[in-house]
Design an enzyme around this catalytic site. Structure first.
Site, PDB file in Angstrom:
ATOM      1  N   GLY A   9       0.858   0.737   9.027  1.00 15.21           N
ATOM      2  CA  GLY A   9       1.055   0.542   7.596  1.00 15.21           C
ATOM      3  C   GLY A   9       1.570  -0.849   7.278  1.00 15.21           C
ATOM      4  O   GLY A   9       2.558  -1.306   7.865  1.00 15.21           O
ATOM      5  N   PHE A  59       5.336  -1.690   1.927  1.00 14.05           N
ATOM      6  CA  PHE A  59       6.667  -2.297   1.846  1.00 14.05           C
ATOM      7  C   PHE A  59       7.438  -2.135   3.148  1.00 14.05           C
ATOM      8  O   PHE A  59       8.089  -3.057   3.615  1.00 14.05           O
ATOM      9  CB  PHE A  59       7.457  -1.695   0.682  1.00 14.05           C
ATOM     10  N   GLY A  60       7.389  -0.925   3.739  1.00 12.33           N
ATOM     11  CA  GLY A  60       8.136  -0.671   4.968  1.00 12.33           C
ATOM     12  C   GLY A  60       7.541  -1.411   6.155  1.00 12.33           C
ATOM     13  O   GLY A  60       8.243  -2.147   6.871  1.00 12.33           O
ATOM     14  N   VAL A 118      -5.559   4.941  11.428  1.00 12.28           N
ATOM     15  CA  VAL A 118      -4.924   5.712  12.509  1.00 12.28           C
ATOM     16  C   VAL A 118      -5.103   7.191  12.205  1.00 12.28           C
ATOM     17  O   VAL A 118      -4.849   7.645  11.089  1.00 12.28           O
ATOM     18  CB  VAL A 118      -3.424   5.358  12.622  1.00 12.28           C
ATOM     19  N   GLU A 125       5.151   4.091 -17.718  1.00 11.70           N
ATOM     20  CA  GLU A 125       4.527   2.761 -17.791  1.00 11.70           C
ATOM     21  C   GLU A 125       3.080   2.853 -18.273  1.00 11.70           C
ATOM     22  O   GLU A 125       2.656   2.084 -19.138  1.00 11.70           O
ATOM     23  CB  GLU A 125       4.554   2.100 -16.401  1.00 11.70           C
ATOM     24  N   ASP A 148       8.253   6.034   2.499  1.00 11.04           N
ATOM     25  CA  ASP A 148       7.931   7.242   1.715  1.00 11.04           C
ATOM     26  C   ASP A 148       7.615   8.453   2.586  1.00 11.04           C
ATOM     27  O   ASP A 148       7.544   9.571   2.084  1.00 11.04           O
ATOM     28  CB  ASP A 148       6.722   6.965   0.809  1.00 11.04           C
ATOM     29  N   ALA A 170      10.591   1.151  -3.032  1.00 11.66           N
ATOM     30  CA  ALA A 170      10.341   0.030  -2.129  1.00 11.66           C
ATOM     31  C   ALA A 170      11.612  -0.450  -1.401  1.00 11.66           C
ATOM     32  O   ALA A 170      11.566  -0.675  -0.183  1.00 11.66           O
ATOM     33  CB  ALA A 170       9.687  -1.107  -2.907  1.00 11.66           C
TER      34      ALA A 170
END
Ligand SMILES: Cc1cc2nc3c(=O)[nH]c(=O)nc-3n(C[C@H](O)[C@H](O)[C@H](O)COP(=O)(O)OP(=O)(O)OC[C@H]3O[C@@H](n4cnc5c(N)ncnc54)[C@H](O)[C@@H]3O)c2cc1C
Length: 453
Positions: free
Chosen positions: A14, A17-18, A82, A178, A307, A323
């Protein structure tokens, strides 16, 4: 140990953000890093709704992962899906094999594959009420929203009558708020002068929320202010309203069917299937129950972050799926890998809440930082500042700032192209259900980014 150049090999799944933060943390450490993502780009998800509502173009909020990490000599980036693990053999399995080789070996594994929307067992609803998670989702939502106005104009031009133009947003969390606020802005300001046969300001934007307030993670008084700000923009906010059915061009709330031109889904979380593929305990949303040092039971070299994780803070409330939490988890996981390398004890993850904010529309937002609460213009300025500095890359920051200033002063939306010919557009293609999306990763991301601009 997989001794590539005698250095431990860390595989990160991934480039969100992480994962991206983890790669940066390890960029100058004595390890070999391989980051695998099924997209070639990192997406700045907090601004996806602005792509979906034609303020920004995809390229302004997404950057190629390879480019972001190019200066780190010890990091290789692989585009691939993956699909599983062999934790005993210490390998991850890629969907596509090259010369019969589908496995990538590791000494340490960091799984940061994120989450998607959950349709609460009704994945078939996704076709009629798409959610917002990827650039592709945003471009599809933008297409549906703009097309709804175009179709209404054509029909009014041919028949002389304007049919109701209803936009429904399901879910009153940050994304739902939003989207609803931005669509109201499009209808009431951005498109007003461009359509002749229809009055775009008559479009209805309806927000349905199952609980008794919008933005439920904020203090009650801020939720109420947010609701008021939405209503000032012309959004109809319905609380305690559960959506029980979704069909093409209509949704059911309680016993009532509501006709809509476009329905959008902004609620529910389902962690990546890779959590279950690890074979460890997960919560109802598929999030992995990790140890305090972010590893999974038995395998001390396998970390799960972001997440995909279900973890409680010291005060008993869950670490939020945001995030900063994903990035802080990346820091802890990487610190633990380097502690191992130096034979030092590991540390436990502690989430530092730096506050939260949500924007509602032009000059309208709320923000909560510790006991400090802000709403309206000040909160909106804070939101703008935080998002500009958090964007990756100077070029993106400059572009986004320019687009925002243009939109602010002209009230226009610059990213309003719908691709395809009229006959192709008329029939809205129905998206595959969520489980199928997991199985079709071969999206030419580069092409999407180029053509969607
Ligand atoms: C519309 C929207 C708005 C948001 N707004 C905010 C906000 O304002 N503030 C905030 O703090 N947070 C916000 N969030 C939440 C925030 O984006 C997430 O908490 C954060 O992205 C989590 O980071 P992550 O690394 O766990 O996952 P992600 O950032 O989602 O990254 C997961 C990565 O894994 C890749 N991947 C997934 N499966 C595979 C696989 N099988 N093989 C290879 N690669 C795979 C994906 O392509 C992706 O790049 C928002 C989220 C959304 C959807």
């Amino acid at each position: 140990m997989n001794q590539a150049k005698n250095k431990p090999k860390v595989v990160i799944i991934g480039g969100g953000f992480g994962g991206l933060q983890a790669a940066k943390e390890l960029g100058n450490e004595p390890v070999e890093v391989t980051l695998i993502d099924r997209k070639n780009h990192h997406t700045f998800q907090p601004l996806l709704y602005q792509v979906a509502t034609a303020v920004l173009s995809p390229g302004e909020i997404a950057s190629p992962i390879r480019r972001i990490l190019h200066r780190y000599k010890n990091i290789e980036v692989i585009l691939g899906e993956v699909v599983g693990f062999d934790l005993e053999k210490q390998t991850v399995k890629l969907e596509e094999c090259v010369s019969g080789l589908c496995e990538v070996g590791y000494d340490y594994l960091i799984v940061a594959a994120g989450a998607r929307h959950s349709y609460f067992g009704h994945d078939e609803w996704e076709a009629d009420a798409p959610g917002l998670k990827t650039i592709e989702d945003a471009v599809e939502i933008r297409r549906r929203v703009l097309l709804a106005f175009e179709n209404a104009e054509r029909e009014a031009y041919l028949t002389g009558a304007q049919k109701p133009l209803n936009f429904v947003v399901i879910g009153g969390g940050p994304t739902g708020v939003e989207l609803a606020g931005a669509i109201a802005g499009i209808a009431r300001e951005a498109l007003k002068k461009d359509f002749k046969a229809i009055d775009t300001t008559k479009a209805r934007v309806m927000l349905y929320e199952g609980s008794d307030r919008v933005l439920g993670t904020f203090a009650k008084e801020l939720s109420e202010k947010a609701k008021q700000q939405l209503e000032d923009l012309g959004v109809e906010v319905y609380l305690d309203s559960f959506v029980t059915e979704v069909e093409e061009n209509r949704i059911k709330v309680g016993e009532n069917w509501i006709e809509c031109s476009v329905a959008l889904w902004a609620t529910g979380v389902a962690a990546s299937n890779l959590g279950k593929a690890l074979g460890v305990e997960t919560d109802r949303a598929g999030r992995v129950l990790v140890n305090p040092d972010l590893t999974i039971p038995i395998y001390k070299n396998v970390f799960v972050i972001g997440d995909m994780v279900s973890l409680k803070m010291e005060n008993g409330s869950p670490v939020p799926g945001v995030a900063p939490a994903a990035m802080q988890m990346a820091e802890t996981a990487c610190a633990n890998i380097t502690h191992d390398l130096h034979n030092q004890p590991r540390e436990n993850f502690r989430y530092t809440d730096k506050g939260s904010m949500a924007t509602i529309g032009r000059n309208k937002a709320i923000a909560e930082i510790g006991t400090w609460k802000f709403s309206g213009y000040i909160a909106w300025l804070m939101w703008l500042f935080v998002h500009i500095i958090s964007l990756i890359g100077f070029r993106n920051r400059l572009w986004v700032l320019t687009e925002w200033m243009w939109a602010y002063f002209t009230r226009e939306r610059s990213a309003r192209l719908i691709t395809g010919d009229a006959h192709e557009m008329r029939e809205m293609p129905r998206l595959p259900a969520a489980d199928q999306i997991v199985d079709i990763p071969k999206i030419d991301s580069k092409k999407v980014l180029e053509t969607a601009k």
